[in-house]
Design a protein around this motif. Structure first.
Motif, PDB file in Angstrom:
ATOM      1  N   UNK A   1       0.836  -1.202   0.000  1.00 12.52           N
ATOM      2  CA  UNK A   1       0.000   0.000   0.000  1.00 12.52           C
ATOM      3  C   UNK A   1       0.871   1.252   0.000  1.00 12.52           C
ATOM      4  N   UNK A   2       1.946   1.225   0.747  1.00 12.23           N
ATOM      5  CA  UNK A   2       2.853   2.370   0.793  1.00 12.23           C
ATOM      6  C   UNK A   2       3.558   2.626  -0.521  1.00 12.23           C
ATOM      7  N   UNK A   3       3.616   1.612  -1.376  1.00 10.03           N
ATOM      8  CA  UNK A   3       4.277   1.789  -2.674  1.00 10.03           C
ATOM      9  C   UNK A   3       3.279   2.134  -3.783  1.00 10.03           C
ATOM     10  N   UNK A   4       2.008   2.235  -3.434  1.00  6.69           N
ATOM     11  CA  UNK A   4       1.006   2.598  -4.438  1.00  6.69           C
ATOM     12  C   UNK A   4       0.272   1.417  -5.049  1.00  6.69           C
ATOM     13  N   UNK A   5       0.479   0.229  -4.527  1.00  6.86           N
ATOM     14  CA  UNK A   5      -0.240  -0.952  -5.009  1.00  6.86           C
ATOM     15  C   UNK A   5      -1.429  -1.156  -4.071  1.00  6.86           C
ATOM     16  N   UNK A   6      -2.634  -0.948  -4.578  1.00  6.18           N
ATOM     17  CA  UNK A   6      -3.835  -0.989  -3.762  1.00  6.18           C
ATOM     18  C   UNK A   6      -4.178  -2.423  -3.333  1.00  6.18           C
ATOM     19  N   UNK A   7      -4.743  -2.562  -2.130  1.00  6.54           N
ATOM     20  CA  UNK A   7      -5.035  -3.871  -1.548  1.00  6.54           C
ATOM     21  C   UNK A   7      -5.967  -4.716  -2.404  1.00  6.54           C
ATOM     22  N   UNK A   8      -6.863  -4.068  -3.165  1.00  8.72           N
ATOM     23  CA  UNK A   8      -7.829  -4.834  -3.961  1.00  8.72           C
ATOM     24  C   UNK A   8      -7.330  -5.125  -5.382  1.00  8.72           C
ATOM     25  N   UNK A   9      -6.115  -4.708  -5.703  1.00 12.95           N
ATOM     26  CA  UNK A   9      -5.551  -5.025  -7.019  1.00 12.95           C
ATOM     27  C   UNK A   9      -5.189  -6.502  -7.091  1.00 12.95           C
ATOM     28  N   UNK A  10      -5.386  -7.120  -8.241  1.00 15.08           N
ATOM     29  CA  UNK A  10      -4.953  -8.518  -8.383  1.00 15.08           C
ATOM     30  C   UNK A  10      -3.473  -8.706  -8.059  1.00 15.08           C
ATOM     31  N   UNK A  11      -2.640  -7.731  -8.387  1.00 13.65           N
ATOM     32  CA  UNK A  11      -1.220  -7.831  -8.083  1.00 13.65           C
ATOM     33  C   UNK A  11      -0.999  -7.981  -6.578  1.00 13.65           C
ATOM     34  N   UNK A  12      -1.679  -7.163  -5.782  1.00 15.20           N
ATOM     35  CA  UNK A  12      -1.517  -7.229  -4.328  1.00 15.20           C
ATOM     36  C   UNK A  12      -2.018  -8.566  -3.793  1.00 15.20           C
ATOM     37  N   UNK A  13      -3.158  -9.015  -4.260  1.00 16.40           N
ATOM     38  CA  UNK A  13      -3.709 -10.286  -3.800  1.00 16.40           C
ATOM     39  C   UNK A  13      -2.768 -11.442  -4.133  1.00 16.40           C
ATOM     40  N   UNK A  14      -2.210 -11.426  -5.329  1.00 15.06           N
ATOM     41  CA  UNK A  14      -1.267 -12.467  -5.736  1.00 15.06           C
ATOM     42  C   UNK A  14      -0.012 -12.423  -4.871  1.00 15.06           C
ATOM     43  N   UNK A  15       0.528 -11.240  -4.652  1.00 18.15           N
ATOM     44  CA  UNK A  15       1.746 -11.117  -3.858  1.00 18.15           C
ATOM     45  C   UNK A  15       1.537 -11.566  -2.412  1.00 18.15           C
ATOM     46  N   UNK A  16       0.394 -11.257  -1.825  1.00 18.39           N
ATOM     47  CA  UNK A  16       0.126 -11.677  -0.450  1.00 18.39           C
ATOM     48  C   UNK A  16       0.028 -13.199  -0.371  1.00 18.39           C
ATOM     49  N   UNK A  17      -0.583 -13.819  -1.355  1.00 13.97           N
ATOM     50  CA  UNK A  17      -0.638 -15.276  -1.385  1.00 13.97           C
ATOM     51  C   UNK A  17       0.764 -15.871  -1.529  1.00 13.97           C
ATOM     52  N   UNK A  18       1.588 -15.266  -2.361  1.00  9.11           N
ATOM     53  CA  UNK A  18       2.970 -15.735  -2.531  1.00  9.11           C
ATOM     54  C   UNK A  18       3.779 -15.565  -1.239  1.00  9.11           C
ATOM     55  N   UNK A  19       3.611 -14.441  -0.562  1.00  2.00           N
ATOM     56  CA  UNK A  19       4.267 -14.234   0.736  1.00  2.00           C
ATOM     57  C   UNK A  19       3.862 -15.350   1.685  1.00  2.00           C
ATOM     58  N   UNK A  20       2.575 -15.618   1.742  1.00  2.00           N
ATOM     59  CA  UNK A  20       2.066 -16.648   2.641  1.00  2.00           C
ATOM     60  C   UNK A  20       2.686 -18.010   2.347  1.00  2.00           C
ATOM     61  N   UNK A  21       2.738 -18.384   1.084  1.00  2.00           N
ATOM     62  CA  UNK A  21       3.278 -19.694   0.712  1.00  2.00           C
ATOM     63  C   UNK A  21       4.770 -19.800   1.009  1.00  2.00           C
ATOM     64  N   UNK A  22       5.551 -18.807   0.618  1.00  2.00           N
ATOM     65  CA  UNK A  22       6.996 -18.893   0.798  1.00  2.00           C
ATOM     66  C   UNK A  22       7.412 -18.781   2.271  1.00  2.00           C
ATOM     67  N   UNK A  23       6.745 -17.925   3.025  1.00  2.00           N
ATOM     68  CA  UNK A  23       7.061 -17.813   4.448  1.00  2.00           C
ATOM     69  C   UNK A  23       6.635 -19.088   5.174  1.00  2.00           C
ATOM     70  N   UNK A  24       5.482 -19.632   4.817  1.00  2.00           N
ATOM     71  CA  UNK A  24       5.041 -20.894   5.424  1.00  2.00           C
ATOM     72  C   UNK A  24       6.056 -21.996   5.163  1.00  2.00           C
ATOM     73  N   UNK A  25       6.525 -22.111   3.929  1.00  2.00           N
ATOM     74  CA  UNK A  25       7.532 -23.128   3.610  1.00  2.00           C
ATOM     75  C   UNK A  25       8.783 -22.945   4.466  1.00  2.00           C
ATOM     76  N   UNK A  26       9.248 -21.719   4.592  1.00  2.00           N
ATOM     77  CA  UNK A  26      10.459 -21.469   5.371  1.00  2.00           C
ATOM     78  C   UNK A  26      10.254 -21.828   6.843  1.00  2.00           C
ATOM     79  N   UNK A  27       9.139 -21.417   7.409  1.00  2.00           N
ATOM     80  CA  UNK A  27       8.875 -21.647   8.824  1.00  2.00           C
ATOM     81  C   UNK A  27       8.625 -23.131   9.113  1.00  2.00           C
ATOM     82  N   UNK A  28       7.792 -23.761   8.315  1.00  2.00           N
ATOM     83  CA  UNK A  28       7.395 -25.145   8.577  1.00  2.00           C
ATOM     84  C   UNK A  28       8.496 -26.142   8.240  1.00  2.00           C
TER      85      UNK A  28
END
Length: 163
Positions: A29-56
Protein backbone atom coordinates in the motif's frame (compact mmCIF):
# COMPACT_ATOMS: atom_id res chain seq x y z
CA UNK A 1 13.86 2.14 -12.73
CA UNK A 2 14.48 2.87 -9.07
CA UNK A 3 13.64 0.05 -6.62
CA UNK A 4 12.91 0.18 -2.90
CA UNK A 5 13.95 -2.89 -0.89
CA UNK A 6 12.36 -3.61 2.46
CA UNK A 7 12.79 -6.67 4.64
CA UNK A 8 11.30 -8.38 7.67
CA UNK A 9 12.96 -10.91 9.94
CA UNK A 10 10.80 -13.97 10.52
CA UNK A 11 10.98 -16.18 13.62
CA UNK A 12 10.53 -19.95 13.15
CA UNK A 13 6.92 -19.81 14.39
CA UNK A 14 3.79 -20.46 12.28
CA UNK A 15 2.19 -17.29 13.73
CA UNK A 16 4.81 -15.33 11.79
CA UNK A 17 3.02 -16.10 8.52
CA UNK A 18 0.12 -13.81 9.44
CA UNK A 19 2.51 -11.10 10.60
CA UNK A 20 4.39 -11.37 7.29
CA UNK A 21 1.15 -10.97 5.32
CA UNK A 22 0.14 -7.87 7.31
CA UNK A 23 3.62 -6.38 6.91
CA UNK A 24 3.64 -7.04 3.16
CA UNK A 25 0.15 -5.51 2.72
CA UNK A 26 1.28 -2.32 4.43
CA UNK A 27 4.46 -2.11 2.30
CA UNK A 28 2.53 -2.70 -0.92
CA UNK A 29 0.00 0.00 0.00
CA UNK A 30 2.85 2.37 0.79
CA UNK A 31 4.28 1.79 -2.67
CA UNK A 32 1.01 2.60 -4.44
CA UNK A 33 -0.24 -0.95 -5.01
CA UNK A 34 -3.83 -0.99 -3.76
CA UNK A 35 -5.03 -3.87 -1.55
CA UNK A 36 -7.83 -4.83 -3.96
CA UNK A 37 -5.55 -5.02 -7.02
CA UNK A 38 -4.95 -8.52 -8.38
CA UNK A 39 -1.22 -7.83 -8.08
CA UNK A 40 -1.52 -7.23 -4.33
CA UNK A 41 -3.71 -10.29 -3.80
CA UNK A 42 -1.27 -12.47 -5.74
CA UNK A 43 1.75 -11.12 -3.86
CA UNK A 44 0.13 -11.68 -0.45
CA UNK A 45 -0.64 -15.28 -1.39
CA UNK A 46 2.97 -15.73 -2.53
CA UNK A 47 4.27 -14.23 0.74
CA UNK A 48 2.07 -16.65 2.64
CA UNK A 49 3.28 -19.69 0.71
CA UNK A 50 7.00 -18.89 0.80
CA UNK A 51 7.06 -17.81 4.45
CA UNK A 52 5.04 -20.89 5.42
CA UNK A 53 7.53 -23.13 3.61
CA UNK A 54 10.46 -21.47 5.37
CA UNK A 55 8.88 -21.65 8.82
CA UNK A 56 7.40 -25.15 8.58
CA UNK A 57 10.09 -26.98 6.64
CA UNK A 58 13.25 -25.45 8.10
CA UNK A 59 12.37 -24.59 11.68
CA UNK A 60 14.86 -21.72 11.43
CA UNK A 61 14.59 -17.94 11.24
CA UNK A 62 14.12 -16.44 7.79
CA UNK A 63 14.17 -13.05 6.10
CA UNK A 64 11.37 -11.83 3.85
CA UNK A 65 12.43 -9.17 1.34
CA UNK A 66 10.26 -7.16 -1.05
CA UNK A 67 11.76 -5.22 -3.94
CA UNK A 68 9.16 -2.64 -4.93
CA UNK A 69 9.27 -0.17 -7.80
CA UNK A 70 9.71 3.41 -6.60
CA UNK A 71 7.01 4.46 -9.06
CA UNK A 72 4.37 1.85 -9.88
CA UNK A 73 3.53 1.66 -13.59
CA UNK A 74 1.78 -0.88 -15.80
CA UNK A 75 5.20 -2.41 -16.54
CA UNK A 76 6.28 -2.65 -12.88
CA UNK A 77 7.69 -5.85 -11.42
CA UNK A 78 7.65 -6.78 -7.74
CA UNK A 79 10.24 -9.24 -6.46
CA UNK A 80 9.69 -11.30 -3.33
CA UNK A 81 12.47 -13.28 -1.64
CA UNK A 82 12.60 -15.51 1.41
CA UNK A 83 16.03 -16.48 2.69
CA UNK A 84 16.37 -19.21 5.30
CA UNK A 85 19.17 -21.03 7.05
CA UNK A 86 18.60 -24.42 5.44
CA UNK A 87 20.89 -25.35 2.57
CA UNK A 88 18.56 -28.14 1.41
CA UNK A 89 17.06 -27.55 -2.02
CA UNK A 90 13.34 -27.39 -2.74
CA UNK A 91 12.38 -30.96 -3.66
CA UNK A 92 9.58 -31.57 -6.16
CA UNK A 93 6.95 -34.08 -5.09
CA UNK A 94 3.62 -35.23 -6.42
CA UNK A 95 0.66 -35.29 -4.05
CA UNK A 96 -2.74 -36.88 -4.44
CA UNK A 97 -6.05 -35.09 -4.58
CA UNK A 98 -6.75 -35.88 -0.92
CA UNK A 99 -3.50 -34.39 0.41
CA UNK A 100 -4.01 -31.37 2.66
CA UNK A 101 -0.61 -29.82 1.97
CA UNK A 102 2.40 -29.98 -0.28
CA UNK A 103 1.26 -27.65 -3.04
CA UNK A 104 3.07 -24.45 -1.97
CA UNK A 105 5.69 -24.12 -4.66
CA UNK A 106 3.38 -25.51 -7.32
CA UNK A 107 1.13 -22.58 -6.44
CA UNK A 108 4.10 -20.22 -6.63
CA UNK A 109 4.90 -21.64 -10.06
CA UNK A 110 1.35 -20.99 -11.22
CA UNK A 111 1.06 -17.45 -9.83
CA UNK A 112 4.51 -15.94 -10.31
CA UNK A 113 5.83 -14.80 -13.66
CA UNK A 114 9.27 -16.14 -12.70
CA UNK A 115 10.67 -17.96 -9.70
CA UNK A 116 13.74 -19.85 -8.60
CA UNK A 117 16.15 -20.40 -5.79
CA UNK A 118 19.83 -20.01 -5.07
CA UNK A 119 22.31 -21.22 -2.49
CA UNK A 120 23.33 -18.60 0.05
CA UNK A 121 26.36 -18.68 2.34
CA UNK A 122 24.31 -20.00 5.25
CA UNK A 123 21.27 -21.45 3.47
CA UNK A 124 19.14 -20.66 0.45
CA UNK A 125 17.01 -17.90 -1.05
CA UNK A 126 13.74 -18.64 -2.84
CA UNK A 127 12.51 -15.78 -5.01
CA UNK A 128 9.66 -14.95 -7.32
CA UNK A 129 8.66 -12.01 -9.47
CA UNK A 130 5.23 -10.78 -10.47
CA UNK A 131 4.72 -8.31 -13.31
CA UNK A 132 1.96 -5.75 -12.98
CA UNK A 133 -0.14 -6.45 -16.04
CA UNK A 134 -3.81 -7.17 -16.61
CA UNK A 135 -4.24 -10.91 -16.15
CA UNK A 136 -7.30 -11.63 -18.23
CA UNK A 137 -7.75 -15.13 -19.69
CA UNK A 138 -6.32 -13.88 -22.99
CA UNK A 139 -3.23 -12.48 -21.29
CA UNK A 140 -2.66 -15.20 -18.68
CA UNK A 141 -0.14 -17.04 -20.82
CA UNK A 142 1.85 -13.90 -21.59
CA UNK A 143 1.78 -12.59 -18.01
CA UNK A 144 3.25 -15.60 -16.30
CA UNK A 145 2.85 -19.04 -14.90
CA UNK A 146 4.76 -21.93 -16.31
CA UNK A 147 4.11 -25.60 -16.75
CA UNK A 148 5.42 -27.84 -14.04
CA UNK A 149 6.34 -31.45 -14.66
CA UNK A 150 6.66 -34.44 -12.39
CA UNK A 151 8.60 -37.41 -13.65
CA UNK A 152 8.78 -35.95 -17.14
CA UNK A 153 5.04 -35.32 -17.55
CA UNK A 154 2.71 -32.59 -16.35
CA UNK A 155 0.50 -33.61 -13.44
CA UNK A 156 -2.39 -31.91 -11.74
CA UNK A 157 -1.65 -31.64 -8.03
CA UNK A 158 2.11 -31.40 -8.43
CA UNK A 159 3.78 -30.04 -5.34
CA UNK A 160 7.18 -28.97 -4.16
CA UNK A 161 8.41 -29.16 -0.64
CA UNK A 162 11.06 -26.68 0.42
CA UNK A 163 13.17 -28.61 2.86
Amino acid sequence: MQVLQVQLEIRPDPAEVGRARRWARSRLAGSGIQADEPLAETLILLVSELVTNAVVHTGRPAVLRLSLPHVVTEESTVRLEVADGSGRAPVPRCVGDEATGGRGLALVDGLADRWGWSVEAAGKRIWCEVDRCAKSPDLAASCGGGAVACGGAAFEGLAYEAV
